[in-house]
Design a protein around this motif. Structure first.
Motif, PDB file in Angstrom:
ATOM      1  N   ALA A 169       0.832  -1.201   0.000  1.00  0.00           N
ATOM      2  CA  ALA A 169       0.000   0.000   0.000  1.00  0.00           C
ATOM      3  C   ALA A 169       0.865   1.249   0.000  1.00  0.00           C
ATOM      4  N   LEU A 170       1.937   1.212   0.789  1.00  0.00           N
ATOM      5  CA  LEU A 170       2.797   2.384   0.867  1.00  0.00           C
ATOM      6  C   LEU A 170       3.595   2.595  -0.415  1.00  0.00           C
ATOM      7  N   VAL A 227       2.344   2.530  -3.177  1.00  0.00           N
ATOM      8  CA  VAL A 227       1.448   3.305  -4.033  1.00  0.00           C
ATOM      9  C   VAL A 227       1.044   4.633  -3.381  1.00  0.00           C
ATOM     10  N   LEU A 228       0.736   4.574  -2.099  1.00  0.00           N
ATOM     11  CA  LEU A 228       0.183   5.759  -1.426  1.00  0.00           C
ATOM     12  C   LEU A 228       1.217   6.536  -0.626  1.00  0.00           C
TER      13      LEU A 228
END
Lengths: 215, 215
Positions: A17-18, A20-21
């Motif tokens: 997730a990190l 990407v975000l």
DNA sequence: CGGGATCCGTTACGATACTG
DNA sequence: CAGTATCGTAACGGATCCCG
């Protein structure tokens, strides 16, 4: 975090997730697009400190990763493209809510109403306190008004789309909601002081207060 | 994100949270400490790719901001200090859960059981799907076993502290949980195939499956 | 050997200026 | 208005070295 170097070596959904975000500015750009579709210049104005080159690069990589899309401007005039969230981007709203709730105690006391974004107030100080257990069996619609902005809410998670007649309308400013959640004020006090005005049935108000933990 | 430059100009709880949690590696270090207290070398091993200088700096600033504390090692030998989460750090667990859930679809199919951390499996694929509405009125304890690690869970949010006799014990490996949440397998199939073994009352199992959305 | 500190090459960021 | 170009600085990753 740098877009080129990723947390590849880890088999972990948080690391993914990190990837990407987690880049600097990415989640704040996303937050802006939750509030409203925006153009390049809008984003630049709403994100003080971002370099235009960084904004360009972020918008591109966010589009590549399916968080946002660009839509040709319907406005006519000179504007060219408008940035919009995708469904996948919208799925990250719980991430923003969790961050917002964690960051709330770090927020200094608001000095001026205009400091507080209406979206922050509604999404953090109201929707962020939604209690699904308290909401069980209740099917009502609430309309939150902050200045001239309107935010429909529902007692049923995800049931806010239809614009039916609300059972309760709540008028106030953004600052009051922050004050309440930072424990400088109670909901009851704010109502007595006229900072919050409500219109609707007595039971709808009682439900609203129970569902969103407002004393 | 750089520790020196912050999102100061924005009155927004998300920006405030990211000022503290948004630096590269910070949330992953925190994730490691949710799993267990660790020493410098443990962290370095568990975070492949982190430069020792960056780890040093992150640990310092995380301590400054109250996310973690260092505790003198009780282990004796050569080890000096052990890093532990603070209560404030633990409050960020919902942020990690939200990220983990968002990142789950991005995770490639696990190739080997040892790839999947037990903590990820439990916290993401089980606890992350907790449904408070389904749990209303149920007061039971579940013990999840992944290999030789044990994770007590409760049907009551936050009621997992007391180590009473569990109503249900579930044995499996980490990979199975990921497979279930990535829709390659159902809970029922996994049980029939012997990949998940349960011991306990029939109603406890039914409750568990309802509360954590397992078909 | 665990727990870092130092140094260096590379990358990303922030600020300002400029252009279609 | 919507970006691109350039440049100085700060942060990062990797390797090496140091100290108890």
């Amino acid at each position: 975090m740098p877009a080129t170097v990723r947390y590849d070596a880890q088999y972990c959904p948080i690391a993914r997730a990190l990837d990407v975000l987690g880049d600097r500015w990415t989640l704040l750009i996303l937050r802006e697009l939750v509030i409203a579709d925006q153009r390049f210049t809008d984003l630049r104005r709403n994100l003080p400190g971002i370099a235009p080159t960084v904004l360009t690069q972020r918008l591109r990589s966010m589009a590549d990763q399916g968080l946002i899309t660009t839509r040709p401007s319907d406005g006519g005039a000179g504007a060219r493209s408008v940035y919009t969230m995708t469904a996948r981007g919208r799925e990250a709203i719980p991430v923003m809510r969790a961050l917002a709730r964690w960051g709330l105690p770090l927020l200094e006391e608001p000095t001026d109403d205009r400091d507080v974004r209406a979206w922050s107030a509604v999404n953090v100080a109201i929707a962020g306190y939604y209690d699904p257990v308290a909401a069980a069996g209740v099917d009502e619609r609430y309309l939150i008004r902050i200045g001239d902005e309107e935010f429909p809410l529902s007692s049923v998670r995800g049931g806010g789309a239809a614009r039916e007649e609300p059972d309760l309308v709540i008028d106030s400013n953004a600052r009051v909601w922050i004050d309440i959640r930072q424990d400088r004020l109670t909901f009851a006090q704010a109502r007595r002081a006229g900072l919050i005005r409500t219109r609707g049935g007595r039971s709808a108000l009682a439900n609203f207060r129970r569902i969103f933990h407002l004393n």
